[in-house]
Design a protein around this motif. Structure first.
Motif, PDB file in Angstrom:
ATOM      1  N   PHE A 257      -5.634   9.221  -6.024  1.00  0.00           N
ATOM      2  CA  PHE A 257      -6.494   8.957  -4.865  1.00  0.00           C
ATOM      3  C   PHE A 257      -5.625   8.655  -3.634  1.00  0.00           C
ATOM      4  CE2 PHE A 257      -9.714   7.540  -8.216  1.00  0.00           C
ATOM      5  CZ  PHE A 257     -10.397   8.743  -8.173  1.00  0.00           C
ATOM      6  N   THR A 282      -9.058  19.006  -3.747  1.00  0.00           N
ATOM      7  CA  THR A 282     -10.038  19.587  -4.683  1.00  0.00           C
ATOM      8  C   THR A 282      -9.555  19.411  -6.123  1.00  0.00           C
ATOM      9  OG1 THR A 282     -10.706  21.193  -3.028  1.00  0.00           O
ATOM     10  CG2 THR A 282     -11.234  21.749  -5.309  1.00  0.00           C
ATOM     11  N   ARG A 285     -10.079  15.714  -7.002  1.00  0.00           N
ATOM     12  CA  ARG A 285     -11.500  15.391  -7.204  1.00  0.00           C
ATOM     13  C   ARG A 285     -11.995  15.962  -8.536  1.00  0.00           C
ATOM     14  NH1 ARG A 285     -12.800  12.124  -5.144  1.00  0.00           N
ATOM     15  NH2 ARG A 285     -13.621  12.417  -3.075  1.00  0.00           N
ATOM     16  N   GLN A 290     -14.320  10.427  -8.964  1.00  0.00           N
ATOM     17  CA  GLN A 290     -14.672   9.696  -7.750  1.00  0.00           C
ATOM     18  C   GLN A 290     -14.069   8.287  -7.824  1.00  0.00           C
ATOM     19  OE1 GLN A 290     -16.735  11.714  -5.918  1.00  0.00           O
ATOM     20  NE2 GLN A 290     -16.637  10.258  -4.224  1.00  0.00           N
TER      21      GLN A 290
END
Ligand code: GLY
Length: 348
Positions: A257, A282, A285, A290
């Motif tokens: 992240f 992308t 993710r 999340q």
């Protein structure tokens, strides 16, 4: 700093024979997990016959001076001398703590790292950083000291769970981003959900080589080694917040992240190509999901970043990129920019 001796091997017996040499006062440090799951793989290796065992609790919460006290006491009680050798068998917690305990016992005994997680293989066990957490801060007490040898046996990866594999893979992604286009592209194209172990082994070797090159040039992190902090300013804050909120997150997931947010900042502030930023985001993710923080957590995340030991008095310190392999260390960002990056991590 000398090039670190690293053995890539699928035969622990041969690798250990080379690394141990004629030493015969040997101590093997494990945590409760690696004692149960990994130590049996060393059974029958003659050069470590009769080695003493030291076991510590598992997990980052055990990366403390108390655990070190236990290791030092055991070394003393079991007759270790300055010529003894310690083998650290485990993930980054064991190699960091074991390296520190060995480096300080009787002013320093030799140690060998056998990393058993992907994260420890490509990052923690290589490069001479040792230490423990202290006063609520990660790796606050420690020394730089290279292991005599690091033995990387990717057979350990065949039993690794998805979360731990992804955790280590985030550090590999970082190494790709700070090195070159083909390495970065290969990492994004690799099927990490169904990994081909032979291919992964080759990529691990390449990843370790990226770290080796940087550490040799700047072993004590005065300049270039800060490249290895990419993703870690936001990542450490996300990891610490998760710990405070009692839903601990694996280091590499927080770094993934962090990479998303710091590539966003790199695009805004250093002109990093937006398409490459989006491709990386992308990938992250898709595989890492999340994050669990919300905008209510931003003040605490900013506070944690303000107290990061990577800061040098000039605001919150970031490593950014102006392209893949083009590293800009000692960058700063405003509060508004950092909040935008946090929005990006949540909403991209
Ligand atoms: N883990 C980053 C470094 O070794 O510098």
């Amino acid at each position: 700093m000398e090039r670190q001796h690293i053995i890539f091997s699928n035969n622990l017996g041969e690798a250990l024979a080379e690394a141990v040499g004629s030493d015969n006062s040997i101590f093997i440090l494990t945590d409760q997990n690696t004692h149960q799951l990994c130590l049996p793989l060393l059974a029958g290796i003659s050069c470590i016959n009769g080695a003493h065992e030291i076991i510590i609790d598992a997990g980052d919460t055990a990366k403390t001076l108390d655990s070190c006290d236990h290791v030092w006491s055991q070394l003393g009680a079991q007759g270790a001398t300055r010529r003894s050798l310690m083998i650290n068998l485990g993930g980054g917690m064991v190699t960091d703590l074991g390296g520190f305990a060995a480096s300080t016992f009787k002013r320093g005994i030799s140690f060998i790292n056998i990393p058993t997680t992907l994260l420890a293989m490509v990052d923690a066990s290589v490069g001479g950083k040792t230490g423990v957490n202290f006063g609520g801060l990660k790796n606050e007490i420690g020394v730089f000291r290279n292991a005599r040898c690091v033995i990387i046996d990717t057979n350990f990866l065949s039993t690794m769970d998805r979360d731990n594999l992804l955790s280590g893979y985030a550090e590999m992604l970082k190494h790709g981003l700070i090195s070159n286009l083909p390495t970065w592209a290969a990492l994004l194209n690799f099927d990490i959900e169904h990994p081909n172990l032979k291919e992964l082994q080759r990529m691990v070797e390449e990843s370790v080589e990226v770290k080796q090159r940087i550490v040799m040039e700047d072993p004590h992190e005065h300049g270039l080694r800060k490249a290895l902090n990419l993703g870690h300013t936001l990542g450490h804050a996300i990891e610490s917040l998760a710990m405070e909120q009692q839903r601990p997150m694996l280091h590499g997931k927080a770094v993934a992240f962090g990479l998303m947010g710091e590539l966003y900042l790199s695009t805004v502030k250093r002109g990093f190509p937006a398409d490459r930023m989006r491709q990386t985001a992308t990938f992250i993710r898709t595989h890492y999901g999340q994050p669990s923080f919300t905008c209510d957590d931003y003040p605490r995340l900013l506070e944690l970043m303000t107290h990061d030991k990577k800061n040098t008095g000039n605001g919150i310190n970031f490593t950014m990129l102006s392209n893949i392999g083009s590293i800009d260390i000692n960058q700063t960002a405003t509060q508004a920019e950092i909040e935008e990056a946090l929005d990006f991590i949540r909403e991209a």
